[in-house]
Motif scaffolding. Structure first.
Motif, PDB file in Angstrom:
ATOM      1  N   LYS A   8     -24.504 -22.462  -2.726  1.00  0.00           N
ATOM      2  CA  LYS A   8     -24.238 -22.171  -4.079  1.00  0.00           C
ATOM      3  C   LYS A   8     -23.007 -21.044  -4.047  1.00  0.00           C
ATOM      4  O   LYS A   8     -22.519 -21.117  -5.042  1.00  0.00           O
ATOM      5  CB  LYS A   8     -25.357 -21.637  -4.755  1.00  0.00           C
ATOM      6  N   MET A   9     -23.055 -19.976  -3.028  1.00  0.00           N
ATOM      7  CA  MET A   9     -22.263 -19.192  -3.099  1.00  0.00           C
ATOM      8  C   MET A   9     -20.605 -19.718  -2.719  1.00  0.00           C
ATOM      9  O   MET A   9     -19.832 -18.722  -2.872  1.00  0.00           O
ATOM     10  CB  MET A   9     -22.585 -17.899  -1.990  1.00  0.00           C
ATOM     11  N   LEU A  10     -20.761 -20.729  -2.159  1.00  0.00           N
ATOM     12  CA  LEU A  10     -19.281 -21.212  -1.735  1.00  0.00           C
ATOM     13  C   LEU A  10     -18.443 -21.666  -3.009  1.00  0.00           C
ATOM     14  O   LEU A  10     -17.249 -21.766  -2.875  1.00  0.00           O
ATOM     15  CB  LEU A  10     -19.673 -22.570  -0.838  1.00  0.00           C
ATOM     16  N   LYS A  11     -19.031 -21.705  -4.187  1.00  0.00           N
ATOM     17  CA  LYS A  11     -18.271 -22.150  -5.337  1.00  0.00           C
ATOM     18  C   LYS A  11     -16.868 -21.032  -5.663  1.00  0.00           C
ATOM     19  O   LYS A  11     -16.065 -21.745  -6.189  1.00  0.00           O
ATOM     20  CB  LYS A  11     -19.360 -22.280  -6.508  1.00  0.00           C
ATOM     21  N   GLN A  12     -17.101 -20.088  -5.405  1.00  0.00           N
ATOM     22  CA  GLN A  12     -16.263 -19.040  -5.776  1.00  0.00           C
ATOM     23  C   GLN A  12     -15.179 -19.149  -4.756  1.00  0.00           C
ATOM     24  O   GLN A  12     -14.204 -18.625  -4.858  1.00  0.00           O
ATOM     25  CB  GLN A  12     -16.992 -17.581  -5.720  1.00  0.00           C
ATOM     26  N   PHE A  13     -15.109 -19.632  -3.697  1.00  0.00           N
ATOM     27  CA  PHE A  13     -14.072 -20.069  -2.804  1.00  0.00           C
ATOM     28  C   PHE A  13     -13.475 -21.298  -2.861  1.00  0.00           C
ATOM     29  O   PHE A  13     -12.930 -21.825  -2.039  1.00  0.00           O
ATOM     30  CB  PHE A  13     -14.643 -19.757  -1.250  1.00  0.00           C
ATOM     31  N   ARG A  14     -13.556 -21.908  -4.140  1.00  0.00           N
ATOM     32  CA  ARG A  14     -13.251 -23.167  -4.157  1.00  0.00           C
ATOM     33  C   ARG A  14     -11.816 -23.388  -3.964  1.00  0.00           C
ATOM     34  O   ARG A  14     -11.357 -24.536  -3.301  1.00  0.00           O
ATOM     35  CB  ARG A  14     -13.354 -23.939  -5.563  1.00  0.00           C
ATOM     36  N   ASN A  15     -10.995 -22.410  -4.328  1.00  0.00           N
ATOM     37  CA  ASN A  15      -9.348 -22.653  -4.274  1.00  0.00           C
ATOM     38  C   ASN A  15      -8.858 -21.887  -2.902  1.00  0.00           C
ATOM     39  O   ASN A  15      -7.703 -21.598  -2.958  1.00  0.00           O
ATOM     40  CB  ASN A  15      -8.691 -21.954  -5.606  1.00  0.00           C
ATOM     41  N   LYS A  16      -9.744 -21.447  -2.306  1.00  0.00           N
ATOM     42  CA  LYS A  16      -9.358 -20.597  -1.035  1.00  0.00           C
ATOM     43  C   LYS A  16     -10.016 -21.151   0.197  1.00  0.00           C
ATOM     44  O   LYS A  16     -11.137 -20.500   0.753  1.00  0.00           O
ATOM     45  CB  LYS A  16      -9.603 -19.284  -1.140  1.00  0.00           C
ATOM     46  N   PRO A  17      -9.430 -22.418   0.773  1.00  0.00           N
ATOM     47  CA  PRO A  17     -10.371 -23.057   1.786  1.00  0.00           C
ATOM     48  C   PRO A  17     -10.228 -22.196   3.137  1.00  0.00           C
ATOM     49  O   PRO A  17     -11.366 -22.491   3.600  1.00  0.00           O
ATOM     50  CB  PRO A  17      -9.411 -24.439   1.821  1.00  0.00           C
ATOM     51  N   ALA A  18      -9.330 -21.551   3.438  1.00  0.00           N
ATOM     52  CA  ALA A  18      -9.349 -20.527   4.821  1.00  0.00           C
ATOM     53  C   ALA A  18     -10.439 -19.607   4.606  1.00  0.00           C
ATOM     54  O   ALA A  18     -11.031 -19.233   5.466  1.00  0.00           O
ATOM     55  CB  ALA A  18      -7.870 -20.146   4.878  1.00  0.00           C
ATOM     56  N   VAL A  23     -16.229 -17.690   5.593  1.00  0.00           N
ATOM     57  CA  VAL A  23     -17.238 -17.229   5.110  1.00  0.00           C
ATOM     58  C   VAL A  23     -18.431 -18.347   5.766  1.00  0.00           C
ATOM     59  O   VAL A  23     -19.495 -17.703   6.184  1.00  0.00           O
ATOM     60  CB  VAL A  23     -17.261 -17.299   3.716  1.00  0.00           C
ATOM     61  N   ILE A  24     -18.144 -19.533   5.857  1.00  0.00           N
ATOM     62  CA  ILE A  24     -19.139 -20.568   6.154  1.00  0.00           C
ATOM     63  C   ILE A  24     -19.728 -20.098   8.016  1.00  0.00           C
ATOM     64  O   ILE A  24     -20.730 -20.077   8.144  1.00  0.00           O
ATOM     65  CB  ILE A  24     -18.598 -21.734   6.333  1.00  0.00           C
ATOM     66  N   LYS A  25     -18.412 -19.771   8.738  1.00  0.00           N
ATOM     67  CA  LYS A  25     -18.545 -19.670  10.083  1.00  0.00           C
ATOM     68  C   LYS A  25     -19.411 -18.410  10.252  1.00  0.00           C
ATOM     69  O   LYS A  25     -20.271 -18.449  11.342  1.00  0.00           O
ATOM     70  CB  LYS A  25     -17.007 -19.461  10.767  1.00  0.00           C
ATOM     71  N   HIS A  26     -19.237 -17.483   9.567  1.00  0.00           N
ATOM     72  CA  HIS A  26     -20.004 -16.064   9.666  1.00  0.00           C
ATOM     73  C   HIS A  26     -21.339 -16.043   9.012  1.00  0.00           C
ATOM     74  O   HIS A  26     -21.938 -15.075   9.379  1.00  0.00           O
ATOM     75  CB  HIS A  26     -19.084 -15.119   9.525  1.00  0.00           C
ATOM     76  N   ASN A  27     -21.358 -16.829   7.939  1.00  0.00           N
ATOM     77  CA  ASN A  27     -22.592 -16.494   7.092  1.00  0.00           C
ATOM     78  C   ASN A  27     -23.664 -17.837   7.152  1.00  0.00           C
ATOM     79  O   ASN A  27     -24.602 -17.680   6.253  1.00  0.00           O
ATOM     80  CB  ASN A  27     -22.297 -16.221   5.663  1.00  0.00           C
ATOM     81  N   LYS A  28     -23.350 -18.946   7.720  1.00  0.00           N
ATOM     82  CA  LYS A  28     -24.110 -19.964   7.408  1.00  0.00           C
ATOM     83  C   LYS A  28     -25.606 -19.543   8.078  1.00  0.00           C
ATOM     84  O   LYS A  28     -25.617 -19.119   9.254  1.00  0.00           O
ATOM     85  CB  LYS A  28     -23.665 -21.121   8.258  1.00  0.00           C
ATOM     86  N   PRO A  29     -26.460 -19.995   7.566  1.00  0.00           N
ATOM     87  CA  PRO A  29     -27.979 -19.696   8.185  1.00  0.00           C
ATOM     88  C   PRO A  29     -28.208 -20.752   9.201  1.00  0.00           C
ATOM     89  O   PRO A  29     -27.897 -22.039   9.430  1.00  0.00           O
ATOM     90  CB  PRO A  29     -28.911 -20.013   7.128  1.00  0.00           C
ATOM     91  N   LYS A  30     -28.830 -20.162  10.208  1.00  0.00           N
ATOM     92  CA  LYS A  30     -28.898 -21.007  11.569  1.00  0.00           C
ATOM     93  C   LYS A  30     -30.044 -22.135  11.289  1.00  0.00           C
ATOM     94  O   LYS A  30     -30.813 -21.817  10.459  1.00  0.00           O
ATOM     95  CB  LYS A  30     -29.218 -20.117  12.712  1.00  0.00           C
ATOM     96  N   GLU A  31     -29.847 -23.262  11.976  1.00  0.00           N
ATOM     97  CA  GLU A  31     -30.707 -24.287  11.971  1.00  0.00           C
ATOM     98  C   GLU A  31     -32.179 -23.713  12.399  1.00  0.00           C
ATOM     99  O   GLU A  31     -32.106 -23.530  13.614  1.00  0.00           O
ATOM    100  CB  GLU A  31     -30.377 -25.505  12.474  1.00  0.00           C
ATOM    101  N   ARG A  32     -33.203 -23.964  11.568  1.00  0.00           N
ATOM    102  CA  ARG A  32     -34.357 -23.592  12.038  1.00  0.00           C
ATOM    103  C   ARG A  32     -35.218 -24.547  13.059  1.00  0.00           C
ATOM    104  O   ARG A  32     -35.094 -25.806  12.852  1.00  0.00           O
ATOM    105  CB  ARG A  32     -35.312 -23.293  11.134  1.00  0.00           C
ATOM    106  N   THR A  33     -35.967 -24.132  14.158  1.00  0.00           N
ATOM    107  CA  THR A  33     -36.683 -24.873  14.846  1.00  0.00           C
ATOM    108  C   THR A  33     -38.088 -25.063  14.691  1.00  0.00           C
ATOM    109  O   THR A  33     -38.812 -26.059  14.835  1.00  0.00           O
ATOM    110  CB  THR A  33     -36.441 -24.764  16.392  1.00  0.00           C
TER     111      THR A  33
END
Ligand SMILES: [Zn+2]
Length: 76
Positions: A8-18, A23-33
């Motif tokens: 949901k938070m990615l909506k604010q970066f719609r026009n700023k792909p870089a 943000v995705i690289k550093h803030n994506k929650p890790k896959e749980r095992t």
């Protein structure tokens, strides 16, 4: 981030792909095992009371609502 959906938070970066990629690289929650956050209802996103039989991956609330549409029949 909230448990509902971190995208949901990615909506604010719609026009700023870089910036979005960064943000995705550093803030994506890790896959749980393990743990309760590993499985999530596909329909509403709840964590509790999961029905994973037959590959449903639904919570009990959603299952109650759509069981008849899926072809389940109540005998009582
Ligand atoms: Zn659900």
């Amino acid at each position: 981030m909230t448990a509902s959906d971190w995208r949901k938070m990615l909506k604010q970066f719609r026009n700023k792909p870089a910036i979005r990629d960064k943000v995705i690289k550093h803030n994506k929650p890790k896959e749980r095992t393990t743990g309760i956050a590993r499985k999530k209802c596909e329909r509403c996103g709840r964590f509790g009371a999961m029905i994973n039989s037959y590959g449903l991956n639904l919570c009990r609330h959603c299952f109650r609502e759509i069981a008849e549409d899926l072809g389940f029949k109540k005998y009582s």
